[in-house]
Enzyme design. Structure first.
Site, mmCIF file in Angstrom:
data_model
loop_
_atom_site.group_PDB
_atom_site.id
_atom_site.type_symbol
_atom_site.label_atom_id
_atom_site.label_comp_id
_atom_site.label_asym_id
_atom_site.label_seq_id
_atom_site.Cartn_x
_atom_site.Cartn_y
_atom_site.Cartn_z
ATOM 1 N N GLY A 137 60.019 33.906 34.462
ATOM 2 C CA GLY A 137 60.806 35.836 35.072
ATOM 3 C C GLY A 137 60.706 34.991 36.698
ATOM 4 N N SER A 138 59.484 34.369 37.274
ATOM 5 C CA SER A 138 59.747 34.512 38.470
ATOM 6 C C SER A 138 59.996 33.010 39.637
ATOM 7 C CB SER A 138 58.094 34.823 39.031
ATOM 8 O OG SER A 138 57.570 33.402 37.690
ATOM 9 N N HIS A 159 59.520 31.567 29.569
ATOM 10 C CA HIS A 159 58.678 31.538 31.069
ATOM 11 C C HIS A 159 59.504 31.950 32.024
ATOM 12 C CE1 HIS A 159 54.045 33.330 31.548
ATOM 13 N NE2 HIS A 159 54.907 33.813 32.525
ATOM 14 N N GLU A 203 53.617 28.435 23.633
ATOM 15 C CA GLU A 203 54.810 28.520 24.654
ATOM 16 C C GLU A 203 54.020 26.621 25.207
ATOM 17 O OE1 GLU A 203 54.382 31.196 28.357
ATOM 18 O OE2 GLU A 203 55.452 32.475 27.316
ATOM 19 N N ARG A 234 54.587 38.992 28.571
ATOM 20 C CA ARG A 234 52.942 37.929 27.541
ATOM 21 C C ARG A 234 53.282 37.650 26.315
ATOM 22 N NH1 ARG A 234 52.440 36.496 31.483
ATOM 23 N NH2 ARG A 234 50.947 35.653 32.950
ATOM 24 N N GLY A 252 54.982 49.402 35.776
ATOM 25 C CA GLY A 252 53.609 49.070 36.610
ATOM 26 C C GLY A 252 54.481 48.759 37.595
ATOM 27 N N VAL A 311 50.564 36.484 38.938
ATOM 28 C CA VAL A 311 49.786 37.968 38.507
ATOM 29 C C VAL A 311 49.320 38.154 37.436
ATOM 30 C CG1 VAL A 311 52.118 39.068 37.583
ATOM 31 C CG2 VAL A 311 50.343 40.752 38.934
ATOM 32 N N GLY A 312 49.543 37.710 35.916
ATOM 33 C CA GLY A 312 48.507 38.077 34.865
ATOM 34 C C GLY A 312 47.891 37.508 34.986
HETATM 35 P P1 NDP Z 1 50.712 46.011 36.713
HETATM 36 O O1 NDP Z 1 49.050 45.809 36.509
HETATM 37 O O2 NDP Z 1 51.879 46.480 38.088
HETATM 38 O O3 NDP Z 1 51.255 46.497 35.289
HETATM 39 C C1 NDP Z 1 51.024 46.475 33.915
HETATM 40 C C2 NDP Z 1 51.045 47.885 33.772
HETATM 41 O O4 NDP Z 1 50.490 48.142 31.722
HETATM 42 C C3 NDP Z 1 50.347 48.460 34.121
HETATM 43 O O5 NDP Z 1 51.348 49.995 34.580
HETATM 44 C C4 NDP Z 1 49.942 49.767 33.167
HETATM 45 O O6 NDP Z 1 49.671 50.473 32.624
HETATM 46 C C5 NDP Z 1 50.109 49.252 31.719
HETATM 47 N N1 NDP Z 1 49.396 49.513 30.415
HETATM 48 C C6 NDP Z 1 48.224 48.975 30.241
HETATM 49 N N2 NDP Z 1 48.030 49.396 28.983
HETATM 50 C C7 NDP Z 1 49.119 49.383 28.578
HETATM 51 C C8 NDP Z 1 49.399 49.886 27.337
HETATM 52 N N3 NDP Z 1 47.790 49.868 26.427
HETATM 53 N N4 NDP Z 1 50.533 50.546 27.208
HETATM 54 C C9 NDP Z 1 51.172 50.189 27.660
HETATM 55 N N5 NDP Z 1 51.384 50.013 29.458
HETATM 56 C C10 NDP Z 1 50.009 49.688 29.554
HETATM 57 O O7 NDP Z 1 51.664 44.455 36.381
HETATM 58 P P2 NDP Z 1 53.030 43.927 37.171
HETATM 59 O O8 NDP Z 1 53.768 44.804 36.957
HETATM 60 O O9 NDP Z 1 52.599 42.805 38.544
HETATM 61 O O10 NDP Z 1 53.245 42.760 35.979
HETATM 62 C C11 NDP Z 1 52.831 42.938 34.712
HETATM 63 C C12 NDP Z 1 52.656 41.698 33.722
HETATM 64 O O11 NDP Z 1 54.011 41.259 33.659
HETATM 65 C C13 NDP Z 1 51.876 40.437 33.873
HETATM 66 O O12 NDP Z 1 51.024 41.156 33.062
HETATM 67 C C14 NDP Z 1 52.156 39.214 33.322
HETATM 68 O O13 NDP Z 1 51.432 39.335 31.966
HETATM 69 C C15 NDP Z 1 53.613 40.025 33.049
HETATM 70 N N6 NDP Z 1 54.707 38.877 34.195
HETATM 71 C C16 NDP Z 1 55.591 37.993 33.376
HETATM 72 C C17 NDP Z 1 56.254 37.141 34.225
HETATM 73 C C18 NDP Z 1 57.657 36.656 33.515
HETATM 74 O O14 NDP Z 1 57.237 35.000 33.862
HETATM 75 N N7 NDP Z 1 57.965 37.093 32.367
HETATM 76 C C19 NDP Z 1 56.256 37.073 34.907
HETATM 77 C C20 NDP Z 1 55.285 38.310 36.102
HETATM 78 C C21 NDP Z 1 55.108 38.858 35.184
HETATM 79 P P3 NDP Z 1 48.326 51.577 33.063
HETATM 80 O O15 NDP Z 1 47.588 51.382 34.476
HETATM 81 O O16 NDP Z 1 48.712 53.042 32.748
HETATM 82 O O17 NDP Z 1 48.044 51.378 31.890
HETATM 83 C C1 DGY Z 2 52.603 35.743 35.995
HETATM 84 O O1 DGY Z 2 52.289 35.495 37.645
HETATM 85 O O2 DGY Z 2 52.189 36.551 35.272
HETATM 86 C C2 DGY Z 2 53.908 35.211 35.470
HETATM 87 O O3 DGY Z 2 53.554 34.933 33.906
HETATM 88 C C3 DGY Z 2 54.481 34.128 35.366
HETATM 89 O O4 DGY Z 2 54.720 34.443 37.258
#
Ligand code: NDP
Ligand code: DGY
Length: 329
Positions: free
Chosen positions: A296-297, A294, A275, A246, A164, A85-86
């Site tokens: 999470g998923s 890493h 990483e 991240r 989010g 998703v990232g």
């Molecule tokens: P979303 O896009 O739904 O959520 C991201 C959130 O970040 C949004 O609500 C956005 O809010 C917020 N954001 C952006 N800029 C800022 C800021 N300056 N301060 C605070 N919040 C901010 O994405 P997901 O929830 O689906 O995923 C989020 C992240 O999690 C991914 O981008 C990825 O990097 C990470 N991830 C990690 C995983 C792991 O394995 N550890 C697995 C999956 C994801 P706003 O709309 O207000 O900008």
């Molecule tokens: C993502 O999807 O961004 C996570 O970091 C791995 O699933």
């Protein structure tokens, strides 16, 4: 179909991925796949070679897709489908400029990532890795009133940075533990926050009032290095810091100082820079820092569904049709 035999489109896949996606690609019969057939990342030179002339790329978050890669691909490239998703590993401006479409995997990994975040939060706050270690090394001498105490969620204030998809799923899972206040910060207030009684507050308020801080935002120029010396200095000395977004959102040198000086209680990280984190990194010498690789998923079913979605996104991009999850560029 659009493509007659012998005119298959070329696809490069940068890793071994779950069979769900591979099956979908072969059943579609529109592409000829070449793959870095390994569980380890493709070396940069192999990526630059493998992508030559490709119409589609299926990549991972460990592959940096920048102008050099796009140039190596050449003008055929129509679609980049990432198994994540990232998308901070993709040079979006360069991709957009070339009219290339991007697919990603939102939603399907939200539950798995939220569950892992809760697990990491509890493991860190209640010192589970330390306890497990003490059982093994003979440090467990007796039940002791003052030994291995930590912090509980009941009656606490939780602050979520980035409410989010994943942040919201984390909030929904934490509220039943008896959380008293749920704060969140971000660029904009979220209507869905009402479901968890979330209060939209400035970052400084969140940092100074929270007992647990959970980072679940995306990595952007704005969030890069956001958790630094000044951030940690505003936290309560009893507060726990969790990051599953991240690694680059955190200044790890500043985090080390905050953890080793007792400025904050503990940290749990599922993501780091780099990483893997080198095994001699000083964060790994701290008992109050729990680092995961890493994951999470990482459930079998989630990874299978991510693979299938990434394959469908790729096919949509190749055929010029809808993608199930296209990133708006
Ligand atoms: P979303 O896009 O739904 O959520 C991201 C959130 O970040 C949004 O609500 C956005 O809010 C917020 N954001 C952006 N800029 C800022 C800021 N300056 N301060 C605070 N919040 C901010 O994405 P997901 O929830 O689906 O995923 C989020 C992240 O999690 C991914 O981008 C990825 O990097 C990470 N991830 C990690 C995983 C792991 O394995 N550890 C697995 C999956 C994801 P706003 O709309 O207000 O900008
Ligand atoms: C993502 O999807 O961004 C996570 O970091 C791995 O699933």
């Amino acid at each position: 179909g659009m493509q007659s035999a012998g005119k298959l489109m070329k696809v490069f896949i940068t890793r071994r991925i779950p069979q769900e996606g591979m099956k979908i690609l072969s059943a579609a019969g529109v592409c000829e796949v070449s793959q870095w057939d390994s569980d380890e990342p493709v070396p940069r030179a192999e990526l630059l070679k493998g992508i030559q002339g490709a119409h589609g790329l299926l990549c991972l978050l460990s592959d940096k897709i920048d102008a050099e890669v796009l140039e190596a691909a050449g003008p055929n490239l129509k679609v980049i489908s990432t198994l994540s998703v990232g998308f901070d590993h993709l040079a979006i401006d360069e991709i957009k400029k070339r009219g290339i479409r991007v697919g990603y995997t939102p939603d399907v990994l939200t539950d798995a990532t939220a569950e892992l975040t809760v697990a990491l939060l509890l493991a860190t706050a209640r010192r589970l890795p330390e306890g497990v270690e003490e059982v093994k090394n003979g440090g467990w001498s007796s039940w002791k009133p003052l030994w291995l105490c930590g912090y509980g969620l009941s009656g606490s204030t939780v602050g979520i940075i980035g409410l989010g998809r994943i942040g919201m799923a984390i909030a929904q899972r934490l509220m039943p533990f008896g959380v008293k206040r749920l704060l969140y910060s971000g660029r904009t207030a979220k209507p869905h926050a009402a479901e968890v009684n979330g209060e939209f507050v400035p970052l400084d308020t969140l940092v100074s009032e929270s007992d647990f801080i959970v980072v679940s935002c995306s990595l952007t120029p704005e969030t890069q290095g956001m958790c630094d010396k000044s951030f940690f200095s505003k936290m309560k000395p009893t507060a726990v810091f969790i990051n599953t977004s991240r690694g680059a959102v955190v200044n790890q040198e500043h985090l080390y100082e905050a953890l080793s000086s007792g400025q904050i209680a503990a940290a749990g990280l599922d993501v780091t820079t780099p990483e893997p984190l080198p095994t001699n990194h000083r964060l790994l010498t701290l008992k109050n820092c729990v680092v995961l690789p890493h994951i999470g998923s990482a459930t079998y079913s989630t990874r299978g569904v991510m693979s299938a979605l990434a394959a469908r996104n790729l096919l949509g991009g190749l055929q010029g049709t809808d993608m199930p999850s296209e990133l708006t560029l």
